[in-house]
Design a protein around this motif. Structure first.
Motif, PDB file in Angstrom:
ATOM      1  N   VAL A   1       0.833  -1.204   0.000  1.00 52.63           N
ATOM      2  CA  VAL A   1       0.000   0.000   0.000  1.00 52.63           C
ATOM      3  C   VAL A   1       0.869   1.256   0.000  1.00 52.63           C
ATOM      4  N   ILE A   2       0.532   2.169  -0.912  1.00 49.71           N
ATOM      5  CA  ILE A   2       1.172   3.480  -0.993  1.00 49.71           C
ATOM      6  C   ILE A   2       0.078   4.527  -0.824  1.00 49.71           C
ATOM      7  N   ILE A   3       0.379   5.600  -0.113  1.00 48.38           N
ATOM      8  CA  ILE A   3      -0.580   6.689   0.046  1.00 48.38           C
ATOM      9  C   ILE A   3      -0.069   7.917  -0.700  1.00 48.38           C
TER      10      ILE A   3
ATOM     11  N   LEU B   1       2.417   0.701   5.606  1.00 43.56           N
ATOM     12  CA  LEU B   1       2.672   1.665   4.543  1.00 43.56           C
ATOM     13  C   LEU B   1       4.015   1.361   3.880  1.00 43.56           C
ATOM     14  N   ALA B   2       3.981   0.994   2.602  1.00 49.80           N
ATOM     15  CA  ALA B   2       5.205   0.612   1.890  1.00 49.80           C
ATOM     16  C   ALA B   2       5.974   1.824   1.374  1.00 49.80           C
ATOM     17  N   ALA B   3       5.248   2.897   1.024  1.00 44.36           N
ATOM     18  CA  ALA B   3       5.876   4.093   0.483  1.00 44.36           C
ATOM     19  C   ALA B   3       4.839   5.203   0.433  1.00 44.36           C
ATOM     20  N   ILE B   4       5.314   6.402   0.115  1.00 49.18           N
ATOM     21  CA  ILE B   4       4.407   7.524  -0.117  1.00 49.18           C
ATOM     22  C   ILE B   4       4.600   8.005  -1.542  1.00 49.18           C
ATOM     23  N   ASP B   5       3.532   8.509  -2.113  1.00 47.13           N
ATOM     24  CA  ASP B   5       3.557   9.021  -3.475  1.00 47.13           C
ATOM     25  C   ASP B   5       3.431  10.539  -3.396  1.00 47.13           C
ATOM     26  N   LEU B   6       4.551  11.257  -3.553  1.00 50.30           N
ATOM     27  CA  LEU B   6       4.546  12.707  -3.420  1.00 50.30           C
ATOM     28  C   LEU B   6       4.042  13.337  -4.720  1.00 50.30           C
ATOM     29  N   ASP B   7       2.761  13.644  -4.729  1.00 55.25           N
ATOM     30  CA  ASP B   7       2.130  14.230  -5.911  1.00 55.25           C
ATOM     31  C   ASP B   7       2.135  15.748  -5.740  1.00 55.25           C
ATOM     32  N   PHE B   8       3.301  16.352  -5.973  1.00 55.57           N
ATOM     33  CA  PHE B   8       3.518  17.769  -5.700  1.00 55.57           C
ATOM     34  C   PHE B   8       3.258  18.670  -6.907  1.00 55.57           C
ATOM     35  N   GLY B   9       2.854  18.084  -8.038  1.00 47.71           N
ATOM     36  CA  GLY B   9       2.605  18.897  -9.225  1.00 47.71           C
ATOM     37  C   GLY B   9       3.864  19.490  -9.824  1.00 47.71           C
ATOM     38  N   LEU B  10       4.986  18.772  -9.735  1.00 46.42           N
ATOM     39  CA  LEU B  10       6.260  19.277 -10.240  1.00 46.42           C
ATOM     40  C   LEU B  10       6.366  19.126 -11.756  1.00 46.42           C
TER      41      LEU B  10
ATOM     42  N   ILE C   1       7.505  11.937   7.032  1.00 42.17           N
ATOM     43  CA  ILE C   1       6.988  10.575   6.885  1.00 42.17           C
ATOM     44  C   ILE C   1       8.153   9.606   6.710  1.00 42.17           C
ATOM     45  N   GLN C   2       8.270   8.666   7.601  1.00 41.10           N
ATOM     46  CA  GLN C   2       9.368   7.695   7.562  1.00 41.10           C
ATOM     47  C   GLN C   2       9.028   6.538   6.630  1.00 41.10           C
ATOM     48  N   ALA C   3       9.094   6.807   5.330  1.00 39.70           N
ATOM     49  CA  ALA C   3       8.817   5.785   4.321  1.00 39.70           C
ATOM     50  C   ALA C   3       9.484   6.199   3.020  1.00 39.70           C
ATOM     51  N   PRO C   4       9.828   5.248   2.164  1.00 40.48           N
ATOM     52  CA  PRO C   4      10.386   5.595   0.851  1.00 40.48           C
ATOM     53  C   PRO C   4       9.402   6.469   0.079  1.00 40.48           C
ATOM     54  N   ALA C   5       9.923   7.274  -0.859  1.00 39.40           N
ATOM     55  CA  ALA C   5       9.064   8.224  -1.569  1.00 39.40           C
ATOM     56  C   ALA C   5       9.159   8.097  -3.085  1.00 39.40           C
ATOM     57  N   LEU C   6       7.989   8.169  -3.726  1.00 43.48           N
ATOM     58  CA  LEU C   6       7.889   8.305  -5.172  1.00 43.48           C
ATOM     59  C   LEU C   6       7.566   9.766  -5.444  1.00 43.48           C
ATOM     60  N   VAL C   7       8.217  10.369  -6.454  1.00 47.50           N
ATOM     61  CA  VAL C   7       7.953  11.757  -6.795  1.00 47.50           C
ATOM     62  C   VAL C   7       7.516  11.850  -8.250  1.00 47.50           C
ATOM     63  N   HIS C   8       6.341  12.435  -8.471  1.00 44.09           N
ATOM     64  CA  HIS C   8       5.822  12.629  -9.821  1.00 44.09           C
ATOM     65  C   HIS C   8       6.450  13.850 -10.468  1.00 44.09           C
TER      66      HIS C   8
ATOM     67  N   LEU D   1      16.310  14.756  -6.314  1.00 44.36           N
ATOM     68  CA  LEU D   1      16.926  13.909  -5.298  1.00 44.36           C
ATOM     69  C   LEU D   1      17.115  14.644  -3.976  1.00 44.36           C
ATOM     70  N   THR D   2      17.191  15.989  -4.023  1.00 42.72           N
ATOM     71  CA  THR D   2      17.259  16.728  -2.772  1.00 42.72           C
ATOM     72  C   THR D   2      15.939  16.639  -2.016  1.00 42.72           C
ATOM     73  N   LEU D   3      14.873  16.215  -2.719  1.00 43.67           N
ATOM     74  CA  LEU D   3      13.577  16.028  -2.069  1.00 43.67           C
ATOM     75  C   LEU D   3      13.485  14.660  -1.403  1.00 43.67           C
ATOM     76  N   GLY D   4      14.520  13.851  -1.562  1.00 39.93           N
ATOM     77  CA  GLY D   4      14.524  12.543  -0.917  1.00 39.93           C
ATOM     78  C   GLY D   4      13.729  11.495  -1.669  1.00 39.93           C
ATOM     79  N   ALA D   5      13.834  11.486  -2.988  1.00 39.06           N
ATOM     80  CA  ALA D   5      13.070  10.541  -3.813  1.00 39.06           C
ATOM     81  C   ALA D   5      13.818   9.234  -4.015  1.00 39.06           C
ATOM     82  N   GLN D   6      13.131   8.121  -3.781  1.00 32.33           N
ATOM     83  CA  GLN D   6      13.684   6.809  -4.101  1.00 32.33           C
ATOM     84  C   GLN D   6      13.229   6.343  -5.487  1.00 32.33           C
ATOM     85  N   ALA D   7      12.193   6.973  -6.016  1.00 35.82           N
ATOM     86  CA  ALA D   7      11.704   6.641  -7.357  1.00 35.82           C
ATOM     87  C   ALA D   7      11.111   7.892  -7.989  1.00 35.82           C
ATOM     88  N   ILE D   8      11.329   8.049  -9.285  1.00 39.80           N
ATOM     89  CA  ILE D   8      10.753   9.152 -10.051  1.00 39.80           C
ATOM     90  C   ILE D   8       9.683   8.583 -10.969  1.00 39.80           C
TER      91      ILE D   8
END
Length: 260
Positions: free
Chosen positions: A137-139, A162-171, A193-200, A214-221
């Protein structure tokens, strides 16, 4: 450790791609380590497009699910993606119909070959209790104004499944123009949030954009599918390889090691 965590770890290691038969095993090309994993959010569920995207170098696909999507088409697309690459992950971004979801639906998602689902903030909290083995599950976490927002999002760390978070920041691909102050606002939410992050991100980021991401702490793009998806994936794949190597060389010479 789930498959998502495995992916985030594996992309930072040198690997050999999958060969075909004995001859293929002797000539398997080397996959260079990258600074982050690369996922593509597809707009249409199509087996041919899924295969092409993975062959271009994506580590996984995210399909949109509104409660009415064809499970037959989804199954074919997932199978095509898995056949096109090794250790490929597939997930669902739940965009609608979440009020009707049950454990049976989650089990069906797993049977279709999916590895994770992405839930929005306004999805029913009961869905977090519907645990199905090997379906992570990702939120999705949007960016909102307010000094207390990072404190608010920090409570997500209380969900142990929670496996990861999906940072939907509109970048967009102009993230390299962000100021240090801008990055700090985003980083405050990410660090809460102490979880790996996906960044859109929209469009194709270049090397400078990738460093900023990567300065945002992204483990996946996560790229959004377009007519140029295959070329975008290949370009970003190379950029992430270069960023990783440059960061490694810099860390070796200074004795420092940047971690996202």
């Amino acid at each position: 450790m789930g498959k998502l965590s495995d992916l985030f770890t594996q992309v930072r290691k040198t690997r050999s791609s999958r060969g075909i038969g004995f001859a293929g095993a002797k000539n398997t090309p080397t996959i260079k380590p990258r600074a982050a994993a690369l996922l593509v959010e597809v707009q249409t569920i199509n087996a041919g497009n899924a295969e092409a995207t993975i062959k271009a170098g994506a580590d996984g696909l995210i399909f949109a699910w509104n409660g009415q999507s064809s499970t037959d088409a989804l199954k074919k697309a997932v199978e095509a993606a898995q056949a096109a690459g090794e250790n490929v992950l597939s997930g669902l971004n739940i965009t609608g119909g979440w009020n009707k979801l049950t454990r049976k639906d989650f089990e069906q998602f797993k049977e279709l070959g999916l590895n994770f689902i992405i839930l929005p903030f306004n999805a029913p909290a009961r869905l977090l209790a519907l645990r199905v083995k090997d379906l992570e599950v990702i939120i999705s976490v949007p960016m909102r104004e307010g000094e207390l927002y990072p404190l608010f999002t920090r409570n997500l760390s209380a969900f142990d499944n929670l496996a990861a978070i999906d940072l939907d920041f509109g970048l967009t691909s102009e993230v390299s123009a962000m100021s240090i102050e801008d990055v700090l606002h985003y980083r405050a939410v990410r660090e809460a949030i102490q979880a790996p992050a996906l960044v859109h991100i929209k469009d194709t980021p270049d090397e400078e954009d990738a460093y900023t991401l990567l300065t945002l702490g992204a483990q996946a793009i996560v790229l959004t599918e377009s007519k140029e998806t295959s070329q975008q994936v290949q370009t970003l794949h190379e950029v992430l390889e270069k960023v990783y190597q440059e960061d490694k060389d810099s860390s070796s010479s200074t004795g420092l090691n940047f971690k996202g």
